[in-house]
Write a protein that holds these residues in place. Structure first.
Motif, PDB file in Angstrom:
ATOM      1  N   LEU A   1       1.399   4.375  -2.809  1.00 22.61           N
ATOM      2  CA  LEU A   1       1.211   5.780  -2.450  1.00 22.61           C
ATOM      3  C   LEU A   1       2.437   6.611  -2.807  1.00 22.61           C
ATOM      4  O   LEU A   1       2.525   7.791  -2.473  1.00 22.61           O
ATOM      5  CB  LEU A   1       0.901   5.905  -0.959  1.00 22.61           C
TER       6      LEU A   1
ATOM      7  N   ALA B   1       0.840  -1.199   0.000  1.00 22.69           N
ATOM      8  CA  ALA B   1       0.000   0.000   0.000  1.00 22.69           C
ATOM      9  C   ALA B   1       0.874   1.248   0.000  1.00 22.69           C
ATOM     10  O   ALA B   1       0.627   2.189  -0.751  1.00 22.69           O
ATOM     11  CB  ALA B   1      -0.930  -0.011   1.208  1.00 22.69           C
ATOM     12  N   ALA B   2       1.923   1.242   0.822  1.00 21.90           N
ATOM     13  CA  ALA B   2       2.812   2.399   0.891  1.00 21.90           C
ATOM     14  C   ALA B   2       3.491   2.641  -0.456  1.00 21.90           C
ATOM     15  O   ALA B   2       3.639   3.781  -0.899  1.00 21.90           O
ATOM     16  CB  ALA B   2       3.842   2.208   1.985  1.00 21.90           C
ATOM     17  N   SER B   3       3.896   1.559  -1.144  1.00 22.00           N
ATOM     18  CA  SER B   3       4.536   1.731  -2.461  1.00 22.00           C
ATOM     19  C   SER B   3       3.571   2.389  -3.434  1.00 22.00           C
ATOM     20  O   SER B   3       3.953   3.285  -4.186  1.00 22.00           O
ATOM     21  CB  SER B   3       4.959   0.378  -3.043  1.00 22.00           C
TER      22      SER B   3
END
Lengths: 266, 367, 234
Positions: C131, C127-129
């Motif tokens: 974003l 998820a962070a990637s």
């Protein structure tokens, strides 16, 4: 290795005894003699034990550790038949508590303490009153066995007698035992160390650069005795064997001196 | 904004071989579970690297095996709303929302100053800002996740069954927000779903998938209308409708391309356009105009196709007005009524079943 | 029995705390790195690498001490290099005691961190990637905060292990009052001399109190951290 093999052999004998209860009388006669011996005897004592067993003696299992640890283990009921200490103090400690049989106690071996250096061309050091030990050390340390172990006590006594203790006291690195002291010097961590002559002889990494005068420290005596709790009839015979010239040859080869005298009870 | 996809990928024993192109505001990837939808969006996001193929967004390659282009996930500018919200548990809602913004700022891209407030207002999450994700309901968490993805200023927004983990009430809570997002942000959306009503309500283009392949691709009414009604309870016809007026008894009159229909109130003003899903299982066929029947909606129609029977069921396709209707009938009924292609008949559509699927219009269809 | 400590005992206590803290602090980055490799990387020989990391747990401490002497001794390859280029000398110094303590506590430290890395939901990292976070920032902003309780737990274990370390320390850097004599070595020394039981017991009591204190503190910290990162205890 040797003691491991003896232990395995003892285990096999015990298993065989369990498996064939009818053969019990012979199997019980071969109960191993359990010997608690100062760790500095390792090697030489293994050789003597091998001779004893080859001569038809009972099997022997040797447990090596520091004399103090062994004495305390015997005090708390460890199943030892024979105790060989690296100094008289721990034997006396047990004798006063009636944990060893006085009639079997004898001063078995003698040893010397020496100054060692890494075996890379170290020069001999003349050891005498007020010798220049501090200067030889520079800003490095002198390795001494822990004062709790006999080797450390003898070393300190010798340095005190020679009048240099005060000047090197702050420059000493204590090793837990003789082997650790040898490692510190042979690895070059410290330029000098004090160990038994026998240990120095066994380690090719170190060279003896001086021997402390015999009168600079209490005599180094390895006393032996059968423990009060021993039930093994062969224990006394084993102790006697250790004092024979046959066993003595093995010890002397390792650098010990044979004393063989029986102590006067005091 | 045009998305063109043509990828092949082998994962375990599963083979994905999918190609489609879409320039709709919302493109639905539609199909049963295990059809490869999630694998495909993960490939679009860059989380899975396909064996071969290419993906372009407005002509720019995100992936091109032949040219050895594989833009890393964090540089694709592809927002992703997962099935589970995947909010960062150690951050507050505010920090979760700001995560993508901070990353964009680090990369030298800055959003408009009021962007944050607009997205928060759009999704109705201003009251949640100082909470931790652990304290949010499923619907709230999913709204925050949508906001977080939007605030990373994506060029493309992927949504992998964002409503699947929610109950009916929560779905109803979120759907309007999704429509708002699609309408107001102008970020094209690829929306994964196996729900026909969701797809009908949201999607312009539908890409139907099965067993790793694209089986149909086109406008929603064509693709949904082309589904096999004997195999799916949700298959049916998609009708375009205009609200014609409110009846005194609370029903709403709709003019559809299949003819006039009465449905329970849809809460939309007269003149509003909307899309209806008329499920095949809710359509009956009569050979003559029925008398004494409780159903209000009877449309004159002509049989165009009698499908191949599946067990006892047969799908019958009807032409009604300018629209196509589908009816799931028993084989016996087809024989009894002697239905055949070209035969005039009447299609009976229950008003209550229409109401279930009566969707407020996708805003981008509203003039 | 009173707690009137001799200067030598006070020195041993402070030295122990310093040695243990430095050991934990210095091994922290290495432990995280190694734990990361073990948890996330797959390469031939990883099983061997894993075994080597755990070696201090299985070897007798004295052997570990001797190996340290072979590698970090003043004439040994690494030891000589560090002394020459960084002025870092271990021989008979408290730094050597810290090194021995760090090595002995290392497997425990790595283990705790590794478990927490393996427990991290990698979907959050994905998820962070998406974003826009590059890999390093994902690790820094998502993974690291999530494994904080594991780092804390591992750090305390390593600290406790360091406090009690004796065998490797005494073999590697001896037992020099004021320099390398920690509480454990001091207790050893006292138990070796007649009449040393009193001081030995006193120091034992102190080390029990210190260890318990560290464990309680870490539990409190861990609870707070878990709350802060939104994890509830099952």
């Amino acid at each position: 290795m040797r003691s491991l093999r003896t232990l395995l052999a003892a285990g096999v004998v015990a298993l065989a005894g369990l498996a064939t209860p009818l053969a019990a009388p012979q199997a019980q006669a071969a109960d191993p003699i359990v010997v608690f011996a100062a760790v500095s005897l390792k090697g030489a004592l293994d050789g003597a034990v091998a001779l004893y067993e080859a001569d038809g003696g009972a099997p022997v299992t040797v447990s090596y550790a520091g004399s103090s640890a062994l004495a305390k283990q015997i005090e708390s009921g460890a199943p030892a038949d024979v105790f060989i200490s690296a100094d008289l103090d721990w034997m006396t400690y047990l004798a006063e508590k009636n944990l060893v049989r006085a009639d079997t106690e004898r001063r078995l071996l003698g040893n010397r303490i020496v100054l060692i250096a890494p075996n890379d061309g170290a020069k001999p050091v003349a050891i005498g009153p007020d010798f220049a030990l501090t200067a030889a050390l520079g800003d490095e340390r002198l390795v001494l066995c822990d004062l709790a172990v006999p080797c450390g006590k003898y070393g300190k006594a010798a340095l005190e007698t020679l009048g240099v203790w005060g000047s090197v006291e702050g420059r000493i690195a204590f090793a837990e035992n003789v082997r650790a002291a040898l490692a510190f010097v042979s690895r070059g961590e410290a330029p000098y160390g004090i160990v038994y002559a026998t240990d120095a002889a066994a380690d090719p990494g170190v060279a003896v650069v001086g021997t402390f005068p015999e009168d600079s420290h209490p005599p180094i005596v390895y006393p032996v005795a059968v423990t009060a709790d021993s039930k093994n009839p062969a224990a006394a015979a084993f102790v006697d064997f250790l004092a024979t010239p046959k066993a003595g040859a093995v010890f002397e080869k390792a650098g010990f001196t044979m004393l063989g005298e029986r102590p006067t009870t005091n | 904004m045009r998305l063109e996809v043509e990828v092949r990928h082998l994962q375990g024993g599963f083979r994905l071989d999918a190609a489609f192109a879409s320039d709709a505001a919302v493109t639905a990837l539609f199909g049963p579970s295990g059809s490869g939808k999630t694998t495909l969006v993960n490939i679009l996001a860059g989380l899975i690297r396909p064996s071969e193929g290419r993906i372009t967004l407005d002509g720019l390659a995100l992936f091109d095996a032949a040219r050895r282009i594989d833009v890393p996930v964090h540089k694709r500018g592809v927002g992703y709303v997962f099935q589970e919200a995947r909010l960062f548990p150690h951050l507050s809602v505010r920090s979760n929302l700001g995560y993508g913004r901070r990353m964009a700022a680090l990369a030298g891209r800055r959003g408009a100053a009021d962007e944050f407030d607009r997205v928060v207002a759009l999704l109705g999450i201003s009251a949640l800002l100082d909470r931790k994700p652990a304290g949010l309901s499923g619907g709230e968490a999913q709204r925050v996740a949508i906001g977080r993805a939007l605030l990373a200023r994506p060029r493309l927004l992927l949504m992998d069954e964002p409503l699947a983990a929610l109950d009916t009430a929560r779905k109803a809570e979120i759907l309007p927000y999704l429509e708002q997002v699609a309408a107001e942000t102008r970020v094209p959306i690829v929306y994964v779903s196996h729900s026909v009503p969701e797809v009908v309500r949201l999607a312009g283009t539908v890409v139907a998938m099965d067993h790793g392949r694209v089986v149909a691709c086109g406008p929603a009414d064509k693709v949904i209308g082309g589904l096999d009604a004997t195999a799916s309870d949700d298959a049916g016809a998609v009708l375009d409708a205009v609200v014609a007026g409110e009846e005194a008894d609370g029903l709403t009159r709709l003019d559809t391309n299949a003819g006039p229909l009465l449905v329970p109130a849809v809460g939309r003003p007269t003149g509003a356009r909307l899309r209806l899903l008329v499920r095949a299982r809710d359509v009956l066929v009569a050979s003559e105009h029925p008398q004494g029947l409780s159903a209000l909606n009877v449309l004159p129609a002509t049989v165009t196709v009698i499908g191949a029977p599946h067990g006892a069921a047969v799908e019958v396709t009807l032409a009604a007005g300018s629209a196509t209707l589908h009816a799931r009938l028993t084989r016996r009924a087809v024989e009894t009524l002697a239905l055949a292609a070209g035969r005039p008949c009447f299609a009976i559509v229950k008003a209550s079943t229409l109401a279930d699927e009566s969707a407020p219009p996708p805003p981008w269809l509203t003039p | 029995m009173t707690l009137d400590l001799t200067p030598e005992e006070t020195t041993a206590i402070w030295l122990t705390l310093r040695v243990a803290l430095v050991a934990v602090a210095a091994s922290l980055p290495v432990a995280i790195l190694v734990a990361w490799v073990l948890a996330r990387c797959r390469f031939p020989g990883i099983v061997l690498f894993d075994a080597i990391v755990h070696l201090p747990l299985t070897l007798p401490p004295v052997v570990t001490g001797f190996l340290l002497l072979l590698v970090f001794g003043r004439r040994a390859p690494v030891g000589a290099f560090l002394a020459e280029h960084f002025g870092l000398v271990f021989s008979f110094r408290w730094t050597g005691a810290a090194l021995a303590a760090a090595v002995m506590g290392f497997p425990l430290f790595v283990r705790a961190i590794r478990l927490s890395i393996e427990a991290v939901d990698r979907r959050l990292e994905d998820a962070a990637s998406t974003l826009g976070a590059p890999r390093a920032l994902v690790a820094l902003t998502v993974t690291l905060p999530l494994i904080l309780p594991g780092i804390l737990a591992g750090g305390v274990l390593a600290f406790a292990r360091a406090m009690g370390e004796f065998g490797a320390t005494v073999t590697f850097v001896s037992n020099i009052p004021g320099e390398t004599q920690t509480i454990a070595s001091a207790i050893y020394t006292y138990t070796q001399v007649p009449g040393g039981d009193g001081p030995a017991l006193r120091l034992t009591l102190i080390s029990v109190v210190l260890s318990l204190g560290a464990l309680v503190l870490s539990e409190l910290l861990a609870r707070r951290t878990r709350r802060a990162i939104g994890q509830t205890r099952p």
